[in-house]
Design a protein around this motif. Structure first.
Motif, short mmCIF file in Angstrom:
data_model
loop_
_atom_site.label_atom_id
_atom_site.label_comp_id
_atom_site.label_asym_id
_atom_site.label_seq_id
_atom_site.Cartn_x
_atom_site.Cartn_y
_atom_site.Cartn_z
N TYR A 123 33.70 11.97 12.62
CA TYR A 123 33.78 10.62 13.12
C TYR A 123 35.29 10.76 14.13
N VAL A 124 36.29 11.33 13.32
CA VAL A 124 37.52 11.27 14.02
C VAL A 124 37.74 12.24 14.97
N CYS A 125 37.02 13.29 14.83
CA CYS A 125 37.24 14.52 15.72
C CYS A 125 36.31 14.87 16.76
N HIS A 126 35.26 14.03 16.69
CA HIS A 126 34.07 14.31 17.66
C HIS A 126 33.49 12.93 18.08
N LYS A 127 32.92 12.18 17.29
CA LYS A 127 32.35 11.10 17.88
C LYS A 127 33.33 9.95 18.31
N MET A 128 34.38 9.87 17.80
CA MET A 128 35.43 8.74 18.33
C MET A 128 36.59 9.50 18.85
N LYS A 129 36.48 10.73 19.20
CA LYS A 129 37.66 11.70 19.54
C LYS A 129 38.47 11.09 20.44
N ASP A 130 37.92 10.52 21.48
CA ASP A 130 39.01 9.80 22.57
C ASP A 130 39.93 8.61 21.96
N MET A 131 39.15 7.72 21.39
CA MET A 131 39.89 6.77 20.64
C MET A 131 40.92 6.89 19.50
N PHE A 132 40.24 7.94 18.60
CA PHE A 132 41.42 8.46 17.74
C PHE A 132 42.45 9.45 18.31
N ASN A 133 42.16 10.25 19.16
CA ASN A 133 43.19 11.13 19.52
C ASN A 133 43.86 11.63 18.33
N SER A 134 43.39 12.13 17.39
CA SER A 134 43.94 12.61 16.11
C SER A 134 43.50 14.00 15.50
N MET A 135 44.15 14.39 14.63
CA MET A 135 43.86 15.72 13.84
C MET A 135 43.43 15.28 12.63
N ALA A 136 42.42 16.22 12.31
CA ALA A 136 41.95 16.07 10.85
C ALA A 136 41.55 17.56 10.22
N PHE A 137 41.75 17.52 8.89
CA PHE A 137 41.51 18.68 8.20
C PHE A 137 40.81 18.50 7.09
N TYR A 138 39.88 19.48 6.55
CA TYR A 138 39.02 19.17 5.31
C TYR A 138 39.22 20.33 4.39
N ILE A 139 39.27 19.86 3.28
CA ILE A 139 39.41 20.89 2.13
C ILE A 139 38.42 20.90 0.99
N ASN A 140 37.48 21.67 0.98
CA ASN A 140 36.06 21.46 0.17
C ASN A 140 36.45 21.33 -1.54
N THR A 141 37.49 22.01 -1.80
CA THR A 141 38.07 22.19 -3.23
C THR A 141 39.38 22.38 -3.10
N LEU A 142 40.23 22.19 -4.23
CA LEU A 142 41.48 22.79 -4.35
C LEU A 142 41.37 23.96 -5.28
N LYS A 143 40.16 24.09 -6.05
CA LYS A 143 40.17 25.29 -7.06
C LYS A 143 39.63 26.46 -6.18
N LYS A 144 40.75 27.35 -6.21
CA LYS A 144 40.73 28.37 -5.27
C LYS A 144 40.75 29.76 -6.00
N SER A 145 41.40 30.48 -5.62
CA SER A 145 41.35 32.13 -6.35
C SER A 145 41.82 31.85 -7.72
N LYS A 146 41.43 32.74 -8.71
CA LYS A 146 41.85 32.86 -10.18
C LYS A 146 41.70 31.41 -10.87
N GLY A 147 40.55 30.59 -10.18
CA GLY A 147 40.15 29.50 -10.79
C GLY A 147 41.22 28.23 -11.28
N VAL A 148 42.42 28.31 -10.56
CA VAL A 148 43.31 27.43 -10.35
C VAL A 148 43.26 26.36 -9.24
N MET A 149 43.82 25.25 -9.28
CA MET A 149 43.88 24.29 -8.31
C MET A 149 45.21 24.34 -7.51
N THR A 150 45.17 24.73 -6.10
CA THR A 150 46.23 25.13 -5.53
C THR A 150 46.41 24.60 -4.04
#
Length: 327
Positions: free
Chosen positions: A82-109
Motif C-alpha cells: 500500500y505504501v510503496c506501490h498502491k499509494m506510492k505518489d501520496m505516501f512518497n515514503s520508504m518501507a522495509f519488511y522483516i519477516n522475522t528477527l530470528k536469524k542465524s544461530k537461532g537468535v533474535m538479532t
C-alpha cells in the motif's frame, strides 16, 4: 503417469502456484488483496498516515495481533504494498519488511535482519544514492540563494543545513559514496546497537526538513519498518527478550519524526504483556489492531482473489478451480 506441476497449473488456467509461501516484496499482486476486516483496515491506514510529514508527521508504534492464521503477516505485506506501490505518489515514503528477527544461530538479532532483509532485499542502496543526489541539489540551491561562492564546499554547508552533528557526519559519509559498493560498505554495522543507530539516523536524514529560501523540502514524507513474528519473544531467554524490547524502544525513540514501526505477533490481548515490556506497551498508546478469524464468506473471496492473480486467461475459469466452492 504422474502429472507435472506445470501441466497441472496449465489445466487449471494458472501460470504458477498462487499460494507459494514467499511472495516478492517489491511488487507481488497478491499483496494488494485485502478481504474483510474493513474496520481494522481503516484503523491501519489511519495509523500509517499519521506518520506522513504533511499530516501529523510523528512517530507511531503499531501492533497487529491475533490468533494463528488470522492474516497478520498478510496485513504487514499489504501495508508495505500500500505504501510503496498502491499509494506510492501520496505516501512518497520508504518501507522495509522483516519477516522475522530470528536469524542465524537461532537468535533474535536486528543486525541480521538489517543485513538480510533491509540491505539485501530492499532498495535501500539505491535510496541512499538517490538521497546523495537530493542532498547535493539542496546544497547547490542553498548556496545559490545565499550568494555563496564555490570556495565554500558542501562539507562546510552541511552543519548549517542539518543542524545535527550525527546527521552531518552520516551525510558526509553518504557524499563520499560514489557507487553501490561504497553504499554497501557504509551499511555494514558490526552489532545490533550499531545497526539500530544507523537505521535511526538514516531514517532521520531521509525525512529531515531542509529549510531553504525557496521553501522547505524533504527527501521522503515518512519511513516505515514492518517486523513480523514478534511472538518468538515468548520462546526467548529473559536476557534476549529484554534486549529485543530495549532496542525496539531505542529504535522508536531514535527516529525523531515521520516514522512508523509496525509489529505483528500471534498472541491474545492478555499475552501481550508477556511478550512486550511496559516501555514498549506504553509507546503503543493503544495503537493495537486485533485481527479475528475471517468469516467463511470472506475467506472464500480471499481464496478466489488469490487464485485470480495467477490466472492465464481471466475471461474463463475465474471461479475456485482447481477447488470447488464447497471445499
Amino acid at each position: 503417469m504422474a502429472i507435472t506441476h506445470q501441466s497441472f497449473y496449465s489445466a487449471c488456467n494458472l501460470s504458477e502456484n498462487p499460494f507459494r509461501s514467499n511472495p516478492s516484496l517489491e511488487n507481488d499482486p497478491r499483496m494488494a488483496i485485502w478481504v474483510g476486516y474493513s474496520h481494522e483496515q481503516e484503523k491501519l491506514i489511519k495509523y500509517l498516515r499519521r506518520s506522513l510529514a504533511d499530516e501529523i508527521g510523528n512517530q507511531n508504534l503499531i501492533l497487529i495481533y491475533g490468533d494463528f492464521g488470522t492474516g497478520k503477516s498478510h496485513a504487514l505485506l499489504w501495508s508495505h504494498y500500500y505504501v510503496c506501490h498502491k499509494m506510492k505518489d501520496m505516501f512518497n515514503s520508504m518501507a522495509f519488511y522483516i519477516n522475522t528477527l530470528k536469524k542465524s544461530k537461532g537468535v533474535m538479532t536486528f543486525l541480521g535482519a538489517f543485513q538480510e532483509d533491509i540491505v539485501a532485499k530492499s532498495n535501500i542502496v539505491k535510496d541512499v544514492l538517490a538521497f546523495k543526489q537530493f542532498l547535493e541539489e539542496q546544497t547547490v540551491e542553498y548556496k545559490r540563494a545565499k550568494g555563496i561562492g564555490p570556495e565554500i564546499t558542501f562539507d562546510l554547508i552541511l552543519p548549517t543545513l542539518l543542524q545535527s552533528t550525527d546527521l552531518v557526519n552520516l551525510a558526509r559519509q553518504i557524499l563520499d559514496c560514489d557507487n553501490e559498493d561504497d553504499v554497501r560498505g557504509l551499511l555494514e554495522p558490526k552489532n545490533d546497537f550499531e545497526a539500530q543507530v544507523l537505521f535511526a539516523r538514516l531514517t532521520n536524514l531521509f525525512v529531515y526538513e531542509f529549510e531553504l529560501p525557496s521553501g522547505n523540502v524533504r527527501f521522503r514524507k515518512a519511513v516505515y519498518l514492518f517486523i513480523d513474528e514478534m511472538d518468538r519473544l515468548a520462546f526467548s531467554s529473559l536476557k534476549e527478550a529484554r534486549e529485543v524490547n530495549d532496542w525496539i524502544v531505542h529504535l522508536y525513540d531514535g527516529c525523531s519524526e515521520c516514522f512508523g514501526l509496525v509489529l505483528a505477533a500471534t498472541a491474545s490481548d492478555a499475552e501481550l504483556s508477556v511478550l512486550f515490556s511496559p516501555m514498549v506497551l506504553q509507546r503503543l498508546d493503544n495503537k493495537k489492531i486485533e485481527l479475528p478469524f475471517m468469516q467463511p464468506s470472506d475467506a472464500k473471496v480471499f481464496v478466489k482473489d488469490i487464485l485470480n492473480t495467477a490466472r492465464v486467461d481471466t475471461s474463463k475459469n475465474i471461479d475456485y478451480l482447481p477447488f470447488s466452492e464447497e471445499a
